[in-house]
Design an enzyme around this catalytic site. Structure first.
Site, short mmCIF file in Angstrom:
data_model
loop_
_atom_site.label_atom_id
_atom_site.label_comp_id
_atom_site.label_asym_id
_atom_site.label_seq_id
_atom_site.Cartn_x
_atom_site.Cartn_y
_atom_site.Cartn_z
N HIS A 13 2.04 -17.65 7.11
CA HIS A 13 1.86 -16.88 8.33
C HIS A 13 3.15 -16.17 8.75
O HIS A 13 4.05 -16.79 9.32
CB HIS A 13 1.36 -17.82 9.45
CG HIS A 13 1.04 -17.12 10.73
ND1 HIS A 13 1.20 -17.69 11.96
CD2 HIS A 13 0.57 -15.86 10.97
CE1 HIS A 13 0.84 -16.82 12.90
NE2 HIS A 13 0.46 -15.73 12.32
N GLU A 63 5.37 -19.48 9.11
CA GLU A 63 4.71 -20.79 9.13
C GLU A 63 3.98 -20.97 7.80
O GLU A 63 3.15 -20.12 7.44
CB GLU A 63 3.69 -20.85 10.27
CG GLU A 63 4.30 -20.95 11.64
CD GLU A 63 3.23 -21.04 12.74
OE1 GLU A 63 3.32 -21.94 13.56
OE2 GLU A 63 2.32 -20.18 12.76
N SER A 110 -3.93 -15.42 10.89
CA SER A 110 -3.21 -15.93 12.07
C SER A 110 -4.05 -16.94 12.82
O SER A 110 -3.55 -17.61 13.71
CB SER A 110 -2.82 -14.77 12.98
OG SER A 110 -3.89 -13.90 13.16
N ASN A 120 1.59 -20.46 17.90
CA ASN A 120 0.62 -20.02 18.91
C ASN A 120 0.12 -21.19 19.74
O ASN A 120 -0.27 -21.03 20.88
CB ASN A 120 -0.55 -19.29 18.24
CG ASN A 120 -0.16 -17.85 17.90
OD1 ASN A 120 0.73 -17.28 18.52
ND2 ASN A 120 -0.79 -17.29 16.88
P1 NAD Z 1 -4.69 -4.22 9.54
O1 NAD Z 1 -6.00 -3.90 10.11
O2 NAD Z 1 -3.50 -3.43 9.97
O3 NAD Z 1 -4.76 -4.11 7.94
C1 NAD Z 1 -5.76 -4.70 7.17
C2 NAD Z 1 -5.87 -3.90 5.86
O4 NAD Z 1 -6.71 -4.62 4.96
C3 NAD Z 1 -6.49 -2.52 6.03
O5 NAD Z 1 -5.62 -1.53 5.48
C4 NAD Z 1 -7.79 -2.60 5.24
O6 NAD Z 1 -8.13 -1.39 4.61
C5 NAD Z 1 -7.48 -3.68 4.25
N1 NAD Z 1 -8.65 -4.35 3.70
C6 NAD Z 1 -9.73 -4.84 4.35
N2 NAD Z 1 -10.55 -5.45 3.47
C7 NAD Z 1 -9.98 -5.35 2.25
C8 NAD Z 1 -10.33 -5.80 0.94
N3 NAD Z 1 -11.45 -6.46 0.72
N4 NAD Z 1 -9.49 -5.53 -0.09
C9 NAD Z 1 -8.34 -4.86 0.12
N5 NAD Z 1 -7.96 -4.43 1.34
C10 NAD Z 1 -8.77 -4.65 2.39
O7 NAD Z 1 -4.46 -5.78 9.81
P2 NAD Z 1 -3.10 -6.57 10.04
O8 NAD Z 1 -2.71 -6.49 11.46
O9 NAD Z 1 -2.12 -6.17 9.01
O10 NAD Z 1 -3.59 -8.07 9.77
C11 NAD Z 1 -3.84 -8.55 8.48
C12 NAD Z 1 -3.91 -10.06 8.51
O11 NAD Z 1 -2.68 -10.57 9.01
C13 NAD Z 1 -4.99 -10.64 9.39
O12 NAD Z 1 -5.49 -11.79 8.80
C14 NAD Z 1 -4.25 -10.97 10.68
O13 NAD Z 1 -4.85 -12.01 11.41
C15 NAD Z 1 -2.93 -11.43 10.12
N6 NAD Z 1 -1.79 -11.31 11.06
C16 NAD Z 1 -1.69 -10.24 11.86
C17 NAD Z 1 -0.61 -10.16 12.74
C18 NAD Z 1 -0.45 -8.95 13.62
O14 NAD Z 1 0.22 -9.07 14.67
N7 NAD Z 1 -0.98 -7.80 13.26
C19 NAD Z 1 0.35 -11.19 12.79
C20 NAD Z 1 0.21 -12.28 11.92
C21 NAD Z 1 -0.87 -12.33 11.06
#
Ligand code: NAD
Length: 711
Positions: free
Chosen positions: A444, A456, A423, A494
């Site tokens: 995204h 996006e 993000s 954003n």
């Molecule tokens: P999260 O913390 O809920 O989940 C991340 C997962 O990745 C975890 O289950 C973790 O165990 C796993 N992980 C970490 N390293 C790993 C690896 N090397 N191999 C396999 N799995 C691995 O995070 P999230 O909120 O789902 O966010 C994930 C991505 O999406 C981030 O880049 C975030 O910026 C982006 N994002 C998040 C949101 C939001 O609102 N949560 C919105 C848009 C984008």
């Protein structure tokens, strides 16, 4: 015997039944244009002379009945009387269909929506196939109009008034099982059996008993107390859902009830008049524009639409976003492996994918089971050899992501698309981890993935056109709308949102209460106010994004760091029950009394109507100011697509900018560049340089130019 005008074809079968096709086999989309309706009318007269035992109306293929009337006409109508006449001419033709002296049946496979659904309602029966593309309904109110070819009059007679209102007021379309459950169709069969079954229905027409309308619906229809009861209930519900911003649903309600009271002929007349009134409203024009923007966004991936039918996906990271993304894959019957290093995360993801599929109650159990089987989970770091699309959604950390991609690049074929759901990190920099980075892209999704319709697609410095097109096509296939944006901090959504949120904080610091700032946004039509939005997103996430924006753009994006201060005080927003608002267990929110103390702010001032105008301007014009800047800097849009349209679509689908205002730039044009400039300057005088109008606004004001004009 057969007859073919090119638009409509007619064929008599040995049984004495006539089959009328609404299009010919080469047509992928059948629109009920004026020309086709004219040909349809002529064909009906011809069929009548043939004295058949019955008439079956079909579409040209398994995935197309008809998408209804030609929507592009809506934008050109400026005279209510002309709108009324358009409705009348459609009504007359469907009246002729309904008056035929033999039974008729619409045999539906693929979409049958809007005017096409009204056509089917004028038939004695409807039957449909179980193809996934089959949907039947009346989405007109979503375009700011109402079903004007008899839909408000005939649907209540088929499914009962309550179900009819449920469909018409919300502009719903039904899947086969739902259509069968409410009696809209008499049967659901496979496409192969559709004609044969339709023919059997016609030949046994006299013995077929229509599904009875529930007693309560008959009572509502018959007695005035019943009608006023349902009017009251529906009005209350509409007010809650639409806040009075959309004139079409209450007008459609009026038409349905008018018809119940005054009969079909008077009801049709009234329906046509009301359509004429609605079709010229600004809300209708804005909503039709949004419809065309969504259609245009679908064309971004058109060139790869066929190729992505063979997607084999891998989603890495089974957290909030990864689970949501994988769930979309499974729901669209795309095979996907979800990978994570944490077994518990995989279990949670699998459960949430299954729960989402269970919610698709219009599917049979075996269909749900087949979808669930599309998603598998894996703890190891391998990927199936056929993988051709990887979406990464692990922790937001450049090193972790780079390491992951440099490992995966060796395990997939050279043409496998590698997408990151980051993000805030630079897609171009992340792409360096795989060497040749044409196949690297940002994808995204927004949170919650299930609900948010926008994606996006971020073009890194070396992202190839093929990669963009594939990603756009997959986005469409997942049921979302893609926009293509450049790899700038905050991407598009954003980035335009930040000045809006910063303006809210600034107003608060000047003594305007949080609840009044949020209320002003709601009154403008935003789904929630800026402070409530911050709480929903999470103040920790907001503080992080704020930092990235300030680093990326310097002083002009630097806001007051209220989100961070609240996080330091233990308030993370809705996720821990305390942010700008306090949330109770049932999710109700009240502005916290502690905020002023934590942020060192004095007493708030009472807000007048004039202040509300100032607040609205400060919020919305900040959004506009940045959106015009993005337009001028080429942040949105891909080759051949119009950047302004993508920005408007992004504000509606990504931020919740009110659809009835047609998108932020469209709204800007409704005020005019000169007025926008003056109002921003007034805000600048009062609150400082945060509100300085972008030079692109100043120059458009000088040249009397529109934001949506092609440069
Ligand atoms: P999260 O913390 O809920 O989940 C991340 C997962 O990745 C975890 O289950 C973790 O165990 C796993 N992980 C970490 N390293 C790993 C690896 N090397 N191999 C396999 N799995 C691995 O995070 P999230 O909120 O789902 O966010 C994930 C991505 O999406 C981030 O880049 C975030 O910026 C982006 N994002 C998040 C949101 C939001 O609102 N949560 C919105 C848009 C984008």
């Amino acid at each position: 015997m057969s007859h073919n005008t090119g638009l409509i074809s007619v064929e008599q079968r040995a049984s004495g039944v006539v089959v009328l096709s609404l299009g010919n086999a080469e047509e992928n989309v059948v629109t009920l244009t004026e020309k086709r309706l004219f040909a349809f009318r002529a064909a009906l007269a011809q069929v009548k002379d043939m004295r058949p035992r019955g008439l079956i109306i079909i579409g040209p293929g398994p995935d197309m009945f008809s998408v209804g009337a030609d929507i592009s006409v809506i934008q050109s109508v400026t005279d209510p009387l002309f709108g009324e006449q358009l409705a009348q001419s459609g009504q007359e033709i469907f009246d002729e269909l309904s008056a035929l002296p033999f039974p008729t049946i619409a045999a539906i496979s693929g979409p049958c929506v809007g005017g096409a659904c009204e056509l089917s309602l004028a038939c004695s029966f409807r039957i449909c196939s179980d193809r996934p593309s089959t949907i039947i309904g009346l989405p007109e109110t979503k375009l700011g109009i109402l079903p004007g070819f008899g839909g408000t009059q005939r649907l209540p007679k088929v499914v009962g008034v309550r179900k009819a209102l449920d469909i018409i007021l919300a502009g719903k379309t039904l899947r086969p099982k739902q259509a069968l459950d409410c009696g809209l169709v008499v049967d659901v069969v496979s496409f192969d059996r559709l004609r044969e079954r339709a023919e059997a229905v016609l030949l046994k027409a006299s013995t077929i008993v229509d599904r009875p309308i529930p007693l309560i619906d008959r009572l509502i229809a018959k007695y005035s107390f019943g009608r006023s009861y349902i009017r009251k209930q529906a009005t209350k519900q509409l007010q809650r859902q639409t806040k009075g911003f959309y004139p079409a649903p209450p007008t459609a309600l009026d038409c349905v009830l008018y018809g119940l009271e005054h009969g079909l002929t008077n009801g049709l007349k009234y329906e046509a008049q009301q359509l004429g009134r609605l079709i010229v409203t600004p809300e209708c024009k804005a909503l039709t524009r949004i419809f065309f923007l969504t259609e245009a966004s679908k064309s971004l991936g058109k060139a790869a639409a066929k190729a992505v039918r063979e997607i084999h996906g891998v989603v890495i990271g089974a957290g909030t976003m990864g689970a949501g993304i994988a769930s979309l894959f499974a729901q669209k019957k795309i095979r996907v492996v979800v990978r994570d290093t944490d077994a518990a995360a995989l279990l949670r993801a699998k459960a949430s994918i299954e729960k989402n599929i269970d919610r698709l109650t219009y599917l049979r159990e075996d269909e749900q089971k087949a979808l669930k089987a599309c998603a598998t989970t894996s703890l190891d770091d391998q990927v199936p050899p056929e993988t051709n699309f990887v979406v990464e959604a692990v922790f937001e950390n450049m090193d972790v992501k780079k390491k992951l991609f440099s490992d995966i690049k060796n395990k997939v074929s050279d043409d496998c698309v590698l997408a990151t759901n980051t993000s805030s990190l630079s897609v171009t920099e992340m792409a360096t981890s795989i060497g040749s980075s044409e196949r690297f892209v940002g994808m995204h999704f927004f949170n919650p993935v299930e609900k948010m319709p926008l994606v996006e697609i971020i073009r890194g410095k070396e992202t190839s056109e093929r990669t963009l097109v594939w990603t756009a096509a997959l986005t469409n296939r997942l049921g979302k709308f893609p926009i293509v944006v450049e790899d700038v901090p905050g991407f598009l959504v954003n980035r335009v949102l930040t000045p809006y949120l910063n303006a809210a904080a600034l107003l608060f610091s000047k003594g305007y209460p949080i609840q009044d700032i949020d209320k002003a946004a709601l009154r403008f039509g935003m789904p929630m106010g800026p402070f409530r939005l911050l709480d929903e997103v999470g103040l920790d996430v907001a503080a992080h994004v704020g930092e990235i924006m300030a680093n990326g753009y310097g002083e002009r994006m630097k806001g007051l760091d209220y989100a961070k201060q609240l996080v330091d005080a233990g308030r993370k927003g809705k996720k821990n029950g305390h942010g700008f608002y306090d949330f109770n267990k049932s999710g109700e929110a009240k502005v916290s009394t502690k905020i002023n103390k934590i942020l060192n702010l004095g007493e708030m001032q009472p807000v007048t109507d004039k202040d509300t105008e100032t607040i609205t301007d400060a919020l919305i014009l900040s959004l506009l100011n940045e959106a015009v800047r993005c337009l001028d800097e080429g942040v949105a849009g891909s080759a051949g697509s119009e950047a302004a349209s993508q920005i408007d679509l992004a504000t509606v689908m990504g931020i919740g900018f009110p659809p009835f205002r047609g998108g932020i730039l469209y709204y800007g044009d409704s005020i005019g560049a000169s007025e926008v400039k003056q109002r921003l300057q007034k805000l600048e005088e009062r609150f400082g340089s945060t509100f300085s109008p972008w030079q692109g606004i100043v120059s458009r004001a000088q040249q009397d130019k529109k934001f949506l004009a092609n440069k």
